[in-house]
Write a protein that holds these residues in place. Sequence first.
Motif, PDB file in Angstrom:
ATOM      1  N   GLU A 117      10.812  12.096  -2.674  1.00  0.00           N
ATOM      2  CA  GLU A 117       8.931  12.181  -2.974  1.00  0.00           C
ATOM      3  C   GLU A 117       8.427  10.770  -3.597  1.00  0.00           C
ATOM      4  OE1 GLU A 117      12.176  13.400  -4.255  1.00  0.00           O
ATOM      5  OE2 GLU A 117      11.825  15.199  -4.096  1.00  0.00           O
ATOM      6  N   GLU A 118       9.730   9.203  -3.821  1.00  0.00           N
ATOM      7  CA  GLU A 118       9.244   8.322  -3.607  1.00  0.00           C
ATOM      8  C   GLU A 118       8.975   8.159  -1.944  1.00  0.00           C
ATOM      9  OE1 GLU A 118       7.551   4.730  -4.860  1.00  0.00           O
ATOM     10  OE2 GLU A 118       8.036   6.531  -5.910  1.00  0.00           O
ATOM     11  N   MET A 119       9.190   8.030  -1.317  1.00  0.00           N
ATOM     12  CA  MET A 119       9.044   7.800   0.210  1.00  0.00           C
ATOM     13  C   MET A 119       7.670   8.183   0.340  1.00  0.00           C
ATOM     14  SD  MET A 119      13.171   8.173   2.074  1.00  0.00           S
ATOM     15  CE  MET A 119      12.125   8.006   3.972  1.00  0.00           C
ATOM     16  N   LEU A 120       7.413  10.354   0.048  1.00  0.00           N
ATOM     17  CA  LEU A 120       6.173  10.512   0.656  1.00  0.00           C
ATOM     18  C   LEU A 120       4.874   9.646  -0.542  1.00  0.00           C
ATOM     19  CD1 LEU A 120       7.446  13.640   0.159  1.00  0.00           C
ATOM     20  CD2 LEU A 120       5.921  12.873   2.356  1.00  0.00           C
ATOM     21  N   ARG A 121       5.420   9.126  -1.329  1.00  0.00           N
ATOM     22  CA  ARG A 121       4.510   8.959  -2.305  1.00  0.00           C
ATOM     23  C   ARG A 121       4.281   7.320  -1.911  1.00  0.00           C
ATOM     24  NH1 ARG A 121       3.674   8.353  -8.954  1.00  0.00           N
ATOM     25  NH2 ARG A 121       2.896  10.969  -8.183  1.00  0.00           N
ATOM     26  N   GLU A 122       4.845   6.418  -1.049  1.00  0.00           N
ATOM     27  CA  GLU A 122       4.817   5.198  -0.732  1.00  0.00           C
ATOM     28  C   GLU A 122       3.783   5.473   0.661  1.00  0.00           C
ATOM     29  OE1 GLU A 122       4.256   1.118  -0.230  1.00  0.00           O
ATOM     30  OE2 GLU A 122       5.134   2.303  -2.441  1.00  0.00           O
ATOM     31  N   THR A 123       4.761   7.052   1.320  1.00  0.00           N
ATOM     32  CA  THR A 123       3.472   6.294   2.615  1.00  0.00           C
ATOM     33  C   THR A 123       1.972   6.923   1.986  1.00  0.00           C
ATOM     34  OG1 THR A 123       5.329   7.627   3.533  1.00  0.00           O
ATOM     35  CG2 THR A 123       2.980   7.918   4.585  1.00  0.00           C
ATOM     36  N   ALA A 124       2.511   7.469   1.184  1.00  0.00           N
ATOM     37  CA  ALA A 124       0.415   7.707   0.561  1.00  0.00           C
ATOM     38  C   ALA A 124      -0.528   6.623   0.297  1.00  0.00           C
ATOM     39  CB  ALA A 124       0.381   8.787  -0.536  1.00  0.00           C
ATOM     40  N   ARG A 125       0.826   5.798  -0.748  1.00  0.00           N
ATOM     41  CA  ARG A 125      -0.366   4.104  -1.529  1.00  0.00           C
ATOM     42  C   ARG A 125       0.013   3.078   0.331  1.00  0.00           C
ATOM     43  NH1 ARG A 125       4.669   4.325  -4.596  1.00  0.00           N
ATOM     44  NH2 ARG A 125       4.585   5.372  -6.467  1.00  0.00           N
ATOM     45  N   ARG A 126       0.654   3.374   0.934  1.00  0.00           N
ATOM     46  CA  ARG A 126       0.277   2.556   2.158  1.00  0.00           C
ATOM     47  C   ARG A 126      -1.168   3.118   2.865  1.00  0.00           C
ATOM     48  NH1 ARG A 126       5.090   2.583   3.989  1.00  0.00           N
ATOM     49  NH2 ARG A 126       5.230   3.914   6.046  1.00  0.00           N
ATOM     50  N   LEU A 127      -1.091   4.143   3.196  1.00  0.00           N
ATOM     51  CA  LEU A 127      -2.342   5.211   4.260  1.00  0.00           C
ATOM     52  C   LEU A 127      -3.613   4.521   2.914  1.00  0.00           C
ATOM     53  CD1 LEU A 127      -2.965   8.599   5.323  1.00  0.00           C
ATOM     54  CD2 LEU A 127      -4.098   7.210   3.507  1.00  0.00           C
ATOM     55  N   VAL A 128      -3.880   4.332   1.653  1.00  0.00           N
ATOM     56  CA  VAL A 128      -4.478   3.982   1.033  1.00  0.00           C
ATOM     57  C   VAL A 128      -5.165   3.031   1.582  1.00  0.00           C
ATOM     58  CG1 VAL A 128      -5.503   3.693  -0.982  1.00  0.00           C
ATOM     59  CG2 VAL A 128      -4.793   6.112  -0.830  1.00  0.00           C
ATOM     60  N   ALA A 129      -4.145   1.825   0.725  1.00  0.00           N
ATOM     61  CA  ALA A 129      -3.892   0.190   1.238  1.00  0.00           C
ATOM     62  C   ALA A 129      -4.339  -0.029   2.242  1.00  0.00           C
ATOM     63  CB  ALA A 129      -2.894  -0.005   0.776  1.00  0.00           C
ATOM     64  N   GLU A 130      -4.012   0.051   3.390  1.00  0.00           N
ATOM     65  CA  GLU A 130      -4.440   0.116   5.159  1.00  0.00           C
ATOM     66  C   GLU A 130      -5.918   0.630   4.998  1.00  0.00           C
ATOM     67  OE1 GLU A 130      -1.992   2.381   7.133  1.00  0.00           O
ATOM     68  OE2 GLU A 130      -0.384   1.371   7.564  1.00  0.00           O
ATOM     69  N   ALA A 131      -6.446   1.555   4.077  1.00  0.00           N
ATOM     70  CA  ALA A 131      -8.017   1.917   4.037  1.00  0.00           C
ATOM     71  C   ALA A 131      -8.899   1.203   3.151  1.00  0.00           C
ATOM     72  CB  ALA A 131      -8.002   3.711   3.627  1.00  0.00           C
ATOM     73  N   VAL A 132      -7.856   0.656   2.345  1.00  0.00           N
ATOM     74  CA  VAL A 132      -8.327  -0.136   1.656  1.00  0.00           C
ATOM     75  C   VAL A 132      -9.404  -1.977   2.504  1.00  0.00           C
ATOM     76  CG1 VAL A 132      -8.798  -1.475  -0.420  1.00  0.00           C
ATOM     77  CG2 VAL A 132      -8.396   0.689  -0.348  1.00  0.00           C
ATOM     78  N   GLU A 133      -8.462  -2.348   3.573  1.00  0.00           N
ATOM     79  CA  GLU A 133      -7.414  -3.236   3.906  1.00  0.00           C
ATOM     80  C   GLU A 133      -9.030  -3.501   4.645  1.00  0.00           C
ATOM     81  OE1 GLU A 133      -4.907  -6.776   6.218  1.00  0.00           O
ATOM     82  OE2 GLU A 133      -4.000  -4.779   5.847  1.00  0.00           O
ATOM     83  N   HIS A 134      -9.465  -2.474   5.106  1.00  0.00           N
ATOM     84  CA  HIS A 134     -10.061  -1.719   6.597  1.00  0.00           C
ATOM     85  C   HIS A 134     -11.900  -2.008   6.098  1.00  0.00           C
ATOM     86  CE1 HIS A 134     -12.256  -0.752  10.079  1.00  0.00           C
ATOM     87  NE2 HIS A 134     -12.170   0.249   9.346  1.00  0.00           N
ATOM     88  N   ALA A 135     -11.957  -1.025   4.916  1.00  0.00           N
ATOM     89  CA  ALA A 135     -13.054  -1.526   5.141  1.00  0.00           C
ATOM     90  C   ALA A 135     -13.716  -2.768   4.095  1.00  0.00           C
ATOM     91  CB  ALA A 135     -13.392  -0.511   3.084  1.00  0.00           C
ATOM     92  N   ARG A 136     -12.667  -3.778   3.051  1.00  0.00           N
ATOM     93  CA  ARG A 136     -12.917  -4.746   2.874  1.00  0.00           C
ATOM     94  C   ARG A 136     -13.712  -5.829   4.193  1.00  0.00           C
ATOM     95  NH1 ARG A 136      -8.178  -5.281  -1.781  1.00  0.00           N
ATOM     96  NH2 ARG A 136      -9.351  -3.949  -3.505  1.00  0.00           N
ATOM     97  N   ALA A 137     -12.588  -5.918   4.829  1.00  0.00           N
ATOM     98  CA  ALA A 137     -12.779  -6.417   6.638  1.00  0.00           C
ATOM     99  C   ALA A 137     -14.062  -6.243   6.854  1.00  0.00           C
ATOM    100  CB  ALA A 137     -11.878  -5.537   7.703  1.00  0.00           C
TER     101      ALA A 137
END
Length: 324
Positions: free
Chosen positions: A57-77
Amino acid sequence: MSRPVVVGVDGSAGSAQAVAVAVHEARLRGCGLEVVHAFFWPAVHVPLGPWQPGSPEEMLRETARRLVAEAVEHARAVAPDVEVSGAVVAGGPPTVLQDRSRTAELVVVGSRGLGGFAELLLGATAVQLAAHAACPVMVVRGRLESTASTTASASTPTGTPTGTGTSTTTGTGGSTGPVLLGVDGSPAGAAAVEFAFTEAALRGTGIVALHAWTPWSVPPSPPPDPSAPYAAGPGELAEGERRLLAEATVDCRARHPDVPVEQAPVRGGVREALIEASAGAGLVVVGARGRGGFTGLFLGSVSQAVLHHAHCPVVVVRGSRARS
């Protein structure tokens, strides 16, 4: 506080395009961007106690967090001047994004996500959002190149507009060409007209206001001569539809005098006319339902057809915004 632009992400190529377009829209509006991933738990037992490190469960949630973090980083770039935040929300994507739409200026999604079948032209999330969201919904589809031709062929139907003289480059995340507005003259369509003019003013481009009609699609009106109830003088229907188009946009033209407008009355099928004209547009704006729609439908056949087949991003605007 201004309402943010909300973009739904799921890690697909379509959602990556949606992020680039959404941050561009946020920059145009001078508002923030919220990147949202709807975290839908698998159909297995999920314990309600504390999360255990290394658990599935935590691995799934961490994958979701990473996905959002990458999208946020892309938007800021893409747009460092835009305030970007991210959120992982438990629930199905249509439900989560529909809830977010109550406090959003605009919701942006890709045309299909990771869960879509290859043969489908449009994903279920995009369809449900367009039908039920409380704010306008932009579905990113078609071309998003930095340059595009703004001349659409007029072979079928008669009178399809060319968009000549209204093309412009919208910048990072956008596509070129005027805003193509589908006009039907209905009260519900007034919100789409307002959105299209505001969007064109923000983009610094023009509008092609297209109204397609056939003798069978024009609502009946009392005949001036009761002795000939089905007779219409030469050109009367066409003139009436041109007048409807002009009247539907007159208020917005007065409020946005710097937005060039091409009036495009077209005799032919509205779905075909809009899809064909979208080849030369940067954005298509339509209402959720037109004057020919059934009361019980949330999304009309025209808006559905454009969502599935347009050559550029599409915005569906509902007639009213639901308040939470």
